[in-house]
Design an enzyme around this catalytic site. Structure first.
Site, mmCIF file in Angstrom:
data_model
loop_
_atom_site.group_PDB
_atom_site.id
_atom_site.type_symbol
_atom_site.label_atom_id
_atom_site.label_comp_id
_atom_site.label_asym_id
_atom_site.label_seq_id
_atom_site.Cartn_x
_atom_site.Cartn_y
_atom_site.Cartn_z
ATOM 1 N N ASP A 185 -8.402 -3.562 -5.455
ATOM 2 C CA ASP A 185 -7.153 -3.179 -4.800
ATOM 3 C C ASP A 185 -6.023 -4.046 -5.352
ATOM 4 O O ASP A 185 -6.158 -5.263 -5.438
ATOM 5 C CB ASP A 185 -7.249 -3.360 -3.292
ATOM 6 C CG ASP A 185 -6.463 -2.306 -2.535
ATOM 7 O OD1 ASP A 185 -5.296 -2.075 -2.911
ATOM 8 O OD2 ASP A 185 -6.987 -1.724 -1.582
ATOM 9 N N ASP A 206 -14.499 6.454 1.107
ATOM 10 C CA ASP A 206 -14.782 5.223 1.840
ATOM 11 C C ASP A 206 -14.084 4.039 1.188
ATOM 12 O O ASP A 206 -13.466 4.160 0.132
ATOM 13 C CB ASP A 206 -16.297 4.991 1.921
ATOM 14 C CG ASP A 206 -16.717 4.465 3.283
ATOM 15 O OD1 ASP A 206 -15.945 3.686 3.872
ATOM 16 O OD2 ASP A 206 -17.800 4.838 3.764
ATOM 17 N N THR A 245 -16.793 10.385 0.412
ATOM 18 C CA THR A 245 -16.079 10.439 1.697
ATOM 19 C C THR A 245 -14.846 9.543 1.718
ATOM 20 O O THR A 245 -14.361 9.183 2.790
ATOM 21 C CB THR A 245 -17.022 10.032 2.847
ATOM 22 O OG1 THR A 245 -17.513 8.706 2.616
ATOM 23 C CG2 THR A 245 -18.192 11.001 2.965
ATOM 24 N N CYS A 251 0.812 -1.219 0.000
ATOM 25 C CA CYS A 251 0.000 0.000 0.000
ATOM 26 C C CYS A 251 0.843 1.266 0.000
ATOM 27 O O CYS A 251 0.317 2.368 -0.128
ATOM 28 C CB CYS A 251 -0.952 -0.016 1.188
ATOM 29 S SG CYS A 251 -2.334 -1.158 0.953
ATOM 30 N N SER A 307 -5.428 -10.119 -17.178
ATOM 31 C CA SER A 307 -3.973 -10.093 -17.055
ATOM 32 C C SER A 307 -3.359 -9.304 -18.203
ATOM 33 O O SER A 307 -3.899 -9.272 -19.307
ATOM 34 C CB SER A 307 -3.410 -11.514 -17.043
ATOM 35 O OG SER A 307 -3.729 -12.182 -18.249
ATOM 36 N N ASP A 310 -10.697 0.640 7.194
ATOM 37 C CA ASP A 310 -9.448 -0.087 7.435
ATOM 38 C C ASP A 310 -8.276 0.854 7.221
ATOM 39 O O ASP A 310 -8.348 1.818 6.461
ATOM 40 C CB ASP A 310 -9.330 -1.359 6.594
ATOM 41 C CG ASP A 310 -9.339 -1.125 5.096
ATOM 42 O OD1 ASP A 310 -9.649 -0.002 4.659
ATOM 43 O OD2 ASP A 310 -9.049 -2.068 4.353
#
Length: 354
Positions: A74, A56, A54, A23, A147, A233
């Site tokens: 992600d 989120d 927001t 990250c 991919s 998170d």
């Protein structure tokens, strides 16, 4: 054996092929905010319960009175050199956004970009297998994906889940008087920096792997508790960045007790020794003006508070009377270091750490 050392042969280490990892690859929050300002206004969609307003964790779209779809994506470059571990970390991180919204994952699609002529096909297959193992643990299939042949190795998931429309855990619904609970220890970015420098021992690597591959599945149950008002998170923008998103959405001030923060055992010492990521500094530059670090904090406090967390923990905002139930739910779910770290109060959208 130092887990950052290359194995025999000419095969490059995964982290050698990427300019960042985990990250910590995220676009800096200030740059991202500027880019999003230029986006065209979104038309009104009444069934879109959660969009990008927001910052989120995932989008939520209501289907009927009982069901809403949770959708997220992600992906990132390698944070570790072991391909199977990389796949596990990336998949755990992607599914976290579903749990952070209070949802239950249904299935995932793989996102794969690999330097096909540089990495052995067996290495790439191990990355995919690592991700599939996490999805199997979550009880969902990897139902397809896409991919490409890319310069740097990239892997992650597009994940789809379901949640009751009345149980969506937004990051912006916190209330004054709420208590803040953090489920995982901080310091993943510090340990990843130490790994790249060859300064992380086997015990530290095991600790990093333990936290980054632990699914945030208690989020589903937490969203069902009446006293839980908001949840997110903690990932690439660090504890301060994601807490500030919560504060801005709810227009509240957060007060954090630094001594109550859980850290991976090796993290403070490694940070003191200079093992910090470039993302930590970029994070502070983006939002440091809205943070007050009071006197008496250790010199490494800023680096640890802005440390990018790959597959980090849940940050829960709950009523004081719900704290014991929230902490017990996390402990029962395998998050033994879950701790109360602060509170929210009326005031400007900012964070004060003492």
């Amino acid at each position: 054996m130092n887990p950052s050392l290359p194995t025999a042969g000419a095969v490059p280490r995964l982290t050698e092929l990427s300019h960042g990892g985990g990250c910590g690859c995220k676009i800096a929050p200030g740059v991202l905010a500027e880019l999003l300002k230029r986006a065209a206004p979104m038309p009104l969609f009444p069934n879109l319960l959660v969009g990008s307003e927001t910052a989120d964790d995932a989008a939520v779209y209501q289907l009927n009175d009982e069901q809403a779809i949770v959708a997220t994506t992600d992906f990132f470059m390698p944070i570790v050199d072991d391909p199977y571990d990389f796949g596990r970390i990336a998949a755990t991180n992607a599914l976290s956004d579903i749990y952070a919204m209070g949802g239950k994952p249904l299935f995932a699609l793989a996102i794969v970009g690999m330097p096909i002529n540089v990495l052995p096909h067996e290495t790439i297959a191990r990355i995919l297998a690592g991700g599939e193992s996490v999805c199997a643990d979550a009880g969902i299939p990897v139902a397809g994906g896409h991919s490409i042949d890319s310069v740097e190795p990239i892997y992650g998931l597009a994940a789809i889940g379901v949640v009751h429309p009345q149980r969506v855990a937004r990051n912006a619904a916190a209330r004054a008087g709420d208590v803040l609970v953090l489920s995982k220890p901080l310091g993943v970015g510090v340990l990843s920096a130490a790994l790249k420098k060859g300064r992380l021992d086997a015990q530290g690597y095991a600790a990093m792997l333990d936290t980054t591959t632990r699914l945030n599945r208690p989020g589903t149950a937490l969203a069902g508790l009446d006293g839980v008002h908001a949840m997110t998170d903690v990932t690439g923008f660090g504890l301060l960045g994601h807490l500030l998103e919560m504060c801005r959405g709810a227009r509240l001030t957060a007060r954090v007790d630094y001594r109550a923060l859980p850290f991976i055992d090796a993290a403070p010492a490694l940070a003191k020794a200079g093992c910090v990521t470039g993302a930590s500094g970029r994070n502070w530059s983006a939002y440091g003006a809205d943070v007050t670090l009071e006197g008496g904090l250790p010199a490494i406090a800023q680096a640890l508070l802005t440390d990018p967390q790959t597959s980090g923990g849940l940050l829960v905002s709950c009523a004081p009377e719900a704290v014991d139930e929230v902490v017990q739910c996390l402990h029962d779910g395998g998050f033994g270091q879950a701790a109360v770290i602060g509170r929210l109060e009326a005031g400007d959208a900012r964070v004060v750490v003492a």
